[in-house]
Design an enzyme around this catalytic site. Sequence first.
Site, short mmCIF file in Angstrom:
data_model
loop_
_atom_site.label_atom_id
_atom_site.label_comp_id
_atom_site.label_asym_id
_atom_site.label_seq_id
_atom_site.Cartn_x
_atom_site.Cartn_y
_atom_site.Cartn_z
N THR A 70 31.44 114.05 -43.43
CA THR A 70 32.00 112.78 -43.88
C THR A 70 32.93 113.00 -45.07
OG1 THR A 70 30.04 111.59 -43.12
CG2 THR A 70 31.39 110.50 -44.80
N ASN A 73 31.62 112.23 -30.53
CA ASN A 73 30.19 112.37 -30.78
C ASN A 73 29.32 111.56 -29.83
OD1 ASN A 73 31.73 110.59 -32.63
ND2 ASN A 73 29.71 109.76 -33.09
N THR A 80 29.87 122.04 -59.07
CA THR A 80 29.29 123.38 -58.96
C THR A 80 29.00 123.72 -57.50
OG1 THR A 80 28.31 123.11 -61.14
CG2 THR A 80 27.36 124.82 -59.73
N CYS A 129 24.72 107.23 -36.79
CA CYS A 129 25.28 106.53 -37.95
C CYS A 129 25.47 105.05 -37.68
CB CYS A 129 26.61 107.15 -38.35
SG CYS A 129 26.47 108.91 -38.61
#
Length: 385
Positions: free
Chosen positions: A70, A150, A236, A324
């Site tokens: 996403t 999908n 990070t 989703c």
Amino acid sequence: MIYLDHAATTPVDPRVMEAMLPYWTEKYGNASSIYALGREARRAVEKARQTVADILHAQPEEIIFTSCGTESDNMAIRGVAWASRDKGNHIITSSIEHHAVGHTCAQMAREFGYEITYLPVDRYGVVDPADVAAAITERTILISIMYANNEVGTIEPLAEIGAVARRHGIPFHTDAVQAGGSLDLDVDRLGVDLLSLSAHKLYGPKGVGVLYVRRGTPLLPIVTGGSQEQGRRAGTENVPYIVGMATALRLAQEEMATTNQRLAALRDRLIAGVLASVPHAALTGHPTHRLANNASFVFDYIEGEAILLQLDLQGIAASSGSACTTGEPEPSHVLTALGIPPARAHGALRLSLGKDNTRDDVDRVLAVLPGIVEKLQAMSPLCPR
Ligand code: PLP
């Protein structure tokens, strides 16, 4: 349990897990630190980047690690759009994209005045490259068409669309999240400038993805902060997950030919069996040009969710489409774009195979599904007897 929802997510391959493990408790350095522990983490990240680059036939500096598919899609669309605001505000996409692309484009239109063309698809879910060419205007700054769908598994003609994009000098993004484990990812052959991947669809961990960005493609970062990922995606580096992403992609691509062959045979057995034994059933998506693991259907006179509950009672995990969109009252935008009437689109079932599935699993589904569907159809006053 028989798990048939690999398009939603996959288990982590034990070999992937093993590769990730040391980077939590032993080699836990920050990849930006200059001492040995940090340098070790940096080496792991750069090795992973090289692995992904080699598979895509790309350069390592063209690979950005993200937090998921996403985010990769968001970065491709917003990043290119923001960087191209002097050139134009028109984006071309399809009507069957995952919400990670579709809702991002919709927000760009609603909140920021971008113009979006949602291309139609044929009854199998295929985008016509000629439609892409016809939609291009002087203000077009990005084309975003998924590699494989999908819900119905249809594979799009990327190379042809890529050639159109190249001819007009427009960046071409593809959401390859469903394709990463089973299709060729050579970005030159596909003619793409940006490509999104996600690890958890290919036996890697959830929460890590990749965005490939061809050198020279305009892109502004959407996550700002430190100078990680060459200043294009701050934060990070998630070293264990990045190692997991690269390991999973490498294994999937190395084993692709044998896995695809095996799964396509299971898929075809499933499709033939369902169509032969379940009343009022139809295959959705392209009959042949589809993902090796995808068998998706619509059944008249029933709700997909009801089938899922009945299958669950039999120990079979499946989906009605995209994980989703679960809970949305509207029928799938993908199925309606294929021209399937809304009433029919409500009765959708997606069975997505994975490398641990066997012929016995398929036969078990074929043994229970016809009875489940017939029982549910018998409850519908509309179903002809
Ligand atoms: N694009 C497609 C085609 C998908 O199937 C998915 C997964 O559901 C995504 C994007 C989102 O990926 P992620 O779950 O990694 O955010």
